[in-house]
Design an enzyme around this catalytic site. Sequence first.
Site, PDB file in Angstrom:
ATOM      1  N   SER A  58       0.796  -1.235   0.000  1.00 48.41           N
ATOM      2  CA  SER A  58       0.000   0.000   0.000  1.00 48.41           C
ATOM      3  C   SER A  58       0.826   1.281   0.000  1.00 48.41           C
ATOM      4  O   SER A  58       0.241   2.376  -0.084  1.00 48.41           O
ATOM      5  CB  SER A  58      -0.946   0.015   1.204  1.00 48.41           C
ATOM      6  OG  SER A  58      -2.037  -0.844   0.992  1.00 48.41           O
ATOM      7  N   LYS A  61      -0.004   3.757  -2.668  1.00 51.58           N
ATOM      8  CA  LYS A  61      -1.008   4.823  -2.571  1.00 51.58           C
ATOM      9  C   LYS A  61      -0.377   6.204  -2.431  1.00 51.58           C
ATOM     10  O   LYS A  61      -1.080   7.214  -2.576  1.00 51.58           O
ATOM     11  CB  LYS A  61      -1.944   4.554  -1.394  1.00 51.58           C
ATOM     12  CG  LYS A  61      -2.790   3.289  -1.559  1.00 51.58           C
ATOM     13  CD  LYS A  61      -3.791   3.162  -0.429  1.00 51.58           C
ATOM     14  CE  LYS A  61      -4.637   1.898  -0.567  1.00 51.58           C
ATOM     15  NZ  LYS A  61      -3.950   0.694  -0.083  1.00 51.58           N
ATOM     16  N   SER A 113      -5.679   3.716   4.541  1.00 51.93           N
ATOM     17  CA  SER A 113      -5.133   2.813   3.524  1.00 51.93           C
ATOM     18  C   SER A 113      -6.239   2.110   2.748  1.00 51.93           C
ATOM     19  O   SER A 113      -6.159   0.918   2.445  1.00 51.93           O
ATOM     20  CB  SER A 113      -4.191   1.775   4.147  1.00 51.93           C
ATOM     21  OG  SER A 113      -3.358   1.207   3.160  1.00 51.93           O
TER      22      SER A 113
END
Length: 377
Positions: A58, A61, A113
């Site tokens: 993640s 992102k 997240s």
Amino acid sequence: MKKYFSVILCIVIIAVSCPLSVSSVSLGISASSAVVMVADTGEVLYEHNAHAQRSMASTTKIMTALLALENADLKKEITVSEKEVAVEGTSMGLLPDDKVTFEGLVYGMLLQSGNDAANVTAVELGGSVENFVKLMNERASEIGMSNTNFVTPSGLDASEHYSTAYDMALLACEAIKNPDFRSISSQKQAVVYYGNPPYRRTLTNHNKLLSYYNGCIGVKTGFTKKSGRCLVSAAERDSVTVVAVTLNAPNDWNDHKILLDYGFEKTKNRQLSDEITYSIPVVGGKAKSVKLAVQEKAFVDVSEGMDGISTEYLIDSFLYAPVKKGDAAGRIVYYLGSRKVSESIIVADGNVSSVDLPKKISVCQKLLNFLKSIFKN
């Protein structure tokens, strides 16, 4: 139009006889790949398998959120579709027909997240996930992330979705230049409104370093079974900003404490040269030229091992009178290698008034003067 003339001088600002060897340092961290970087300059202070390609979960992102902040109207409200939120993994809790702003989506990505937030952002900005991924890779190329390939906007595992610790550090350095990104990623909690109709929600940041490490300003956590624990962090102390990245680090919180401490130990915020000896011509002035000065002192974060900075002077060819002290006349750009690390504005260091021009006399006034001369004679 005034033109710049460019004077390039290579000036060694800081020099030492024994530069730091980043490969010779052993910090005893758990990460498979790691890097510590000076945010302003991109200078690497420590690296361990920093260019090995790995999945980054993640922390992906960071790029998705940055593109949203750079390209979207943050206050624009979106109605979420069922297809957009049909994604596995962590979520900010979006449901079909929910209304949410792009700003809310960025909070959902960086704090909670949310894979759903990343997916909605990708479809709304790119038209489809596939098109948005192209934007991700184009932006990565601009940043210099030469060993990175994005396949998903959220960081879910894919065979060709990878980056490196070094590339992710470059991305973090770029992201924290954006004031909105920096502000959002540094918040431990935030209130966001979304739903159908929107209502108040409190999102909590997964980044424990914000509470545990003095000066932490972000950036992003990540985890999948394939990637292991991934973490990108940034911290600021005494005007120095350091970025650390670990990929596949079982003990990532402790790793980052060690890495950031090491970065601050090796880096200082130092003043660059602010002396300038140039003068600039003045057109239509009582003085032919005016001396120049630097508007504000420039500073840069540097390590003990940095061996020099090159300086480029971009100065206007001339100024028009009247000139006031402080009028802009160019800039100084400082580079570490090919990377721009700082900039100063060059200004006039004095006043120059305009030359007094003869007053124009009307035809009537000329005739009157002529008649006066006749009667006088």
